[in-house]
Design a protein around this motif. Sequence first.
Motif, PDB file in Angstrom:
ATOM      1  N   VAL A  36       0.860  -1.179   0.000  1.00 10.01           N
ATOM      2  CA  VAL A  36       0.000   0.000   0.000  1.00 10.01           C
ATOM      3  C   VAL A  36       0.901   1.234   0.000  1.00 10.01           C
ATOM      4  O   VAL A  36       1.817   1.336   0.816  1.00 10.01           O
ATOM      5  N   PHE A  57       0.869   5.305   0.397  1.00  7.62           N
ATOM      6  CA  PHE A  57       0.138   6.487   0.837  1.00  7.62           C
ATOM      7  C   PHE A  57       0.746   7.685   0.122  1.00  7.62           C
ATOM      8  O   PHE A  57       1.931   7.971   0.298  1.00  7.62           O
ATOM      9  N   SER A  91      -2.250  -1.241  -3.786  1.00  5.22           N
ATOM     10  CA  SER A  91      -3.270  -0.241  -3.516  1.00  5.22           C
ATOM     11  C   SER A  91      -2.595   1.100  -3.239  1.00  5.22           C
ATOM     12  O   SER A  91      -1.572   1.151  -2.560  1.00  5.22           O
ATOM     13  N   LEU A 146      -3.412   4.987  -1.801  1.00 10.28           N
ATOM     14  CA  LEU A 146      -4.342   5.882  -1.121  1.00 10.28           C
ATOM     15  C   LEU A 146      -3.811   7.299  -1.270  1.00 10.28           C
ATOM     16  O   LEU A 146      -2.674   7.573  -0.900  1.00 10.28           O
ATOM     17  N   THR A 147      -4.645   8.182  -1.823  1.00  7.30           N
ATOM     18  CA  THR A 147      -4.277   9.580  -1.983  1.00  7.30           C
ATOM     19  C   THR A 147      -5.129  10.408  -1.042  1.00  7.30           C
ATOM     20  O   THR A 147      -6.359  10.309  -1.064  1.00  7.30           O
ATOM     21  N   LEU A 148      -4.461  11.207  -0.219  1.00  3.08           N
ATOM     22  CA  LEU A 148      -5.161  12.024   0.767  1.00  3.08           C
ATOM     23  C   LEU A 148      -4.353  13.269   1.081  1.00  3.08           C
ATOM     24  O   LEU A 148      -3.163  13.334   0.795  1.00  3.08           O
ATOM     25  N   GLY A 201     -10.947   6.452   8.704  1.00  4.87           N
ATOM     26  CA  GLY A 201     -10.547   6.297   7.310  1.00  4.87           C
ATOM     27  C   GLY A 201     -11.689   5.917   6.391  1.00  4.87           C
ATOM     28  O   GLY A 201     -11.800   6.438   5.276  1.00  4.87           O
ATOM     29  N   MET A 241     -13.048   7.973   3.210  1.00  3.20           N
ATOM     30  CA  MET A 241     -13.176   7.408   1.854  1.00  3.20           C
ATOM     31  C   MET A 241     -14.560   7.697   1.285  1.00  3.20           C
ATOM     32  O   MET A 241     -14.701   8.098   0.136  1.00  3.20           O
ATOM     33  N   ILE A 249     -10.332  10.516   0.832  1.00  3.18           N
ATOM     34  CA  ILE A 249      -9.278   9.552   0.522  1.00  3.18           C
ATOM     35  C   ILE A 249      -9.686   8.867  -0.769  1.00  3.18           C
ATOM     36  O   ILE A 249     -10.778   8.292  -0.858  1.00  3.18           O
ATOM     37  N   VAL A 275      -8.881   5.906  -3.526  1.00  4.75           N
ATOM     38  CA  VAL A 275      -8.239   4.596  -3.558  1.00  4.75           C
ATOM     39  C   VAL A 275      -8.104   4.145  -4.996  1.00  4.75           C
ATOM     40  O   VAL A 275      -9.073   4.164  -5.757  1.00  4.75           O
ATOM     41  N   ALA A 331      -6.952  -1.669   0.953  1.00 10.36           N
ATOM     42  CA  ALA A 331      -7.021  -0.281   1.428  1.00 10.36           C
ATOM     43  C   ALA A 331      -7.889  -0.180   2.686  1.00 10.36           C
ATOM     44  O   ALA A 331      -7.525   0.515   3.646  1.00 10.36           O
TER      45      ALA A 331
END
Length: 123
Positions: free
Chosen positions: A27, A29, A60, A62-64, A79, A83, A88, A90, A97
């Motif tokens: 994963v 981030f 996976s 994760l954009t945040l 989280g 989402m 967030i 994905v 995720a």
Amino acid sequence: MSATDAFFEQLSRIGQDPRFRKVQGSVRFDIRDHDQVRQWLLTIDHGQIRVSPGGGAATSVLTLSSEVAEAMVRGEMNGLSAMLRGEILVDGDLGLALRMGRLFHTPAIARGTRQPSGAEVTE
């Protein structure tokens, strides 16, 4: 150092987490702070977690925002809720995720200690 950076550095010291004993994947981030993106890559192999700063291919992504990341690390934001609100994004394996939420509710990380190896774990 941000609370998010401290969180990932502490996570890298824990190494083994029995809650992820059935998980294998990676994963990334992607944490956005204005025009900059900080990346953390977690590689999980049946409970063994390796954390490295920087990017790379991942199962996976994760954009945040940095604000969302900080709130999650402090326990102020869930989280899954983030989402659902689109805070967030994905890309890739959604199931993997979703499992990452377990990391942000880890008292051992918050205290800087390891969880006992025989701790009861639910999946």
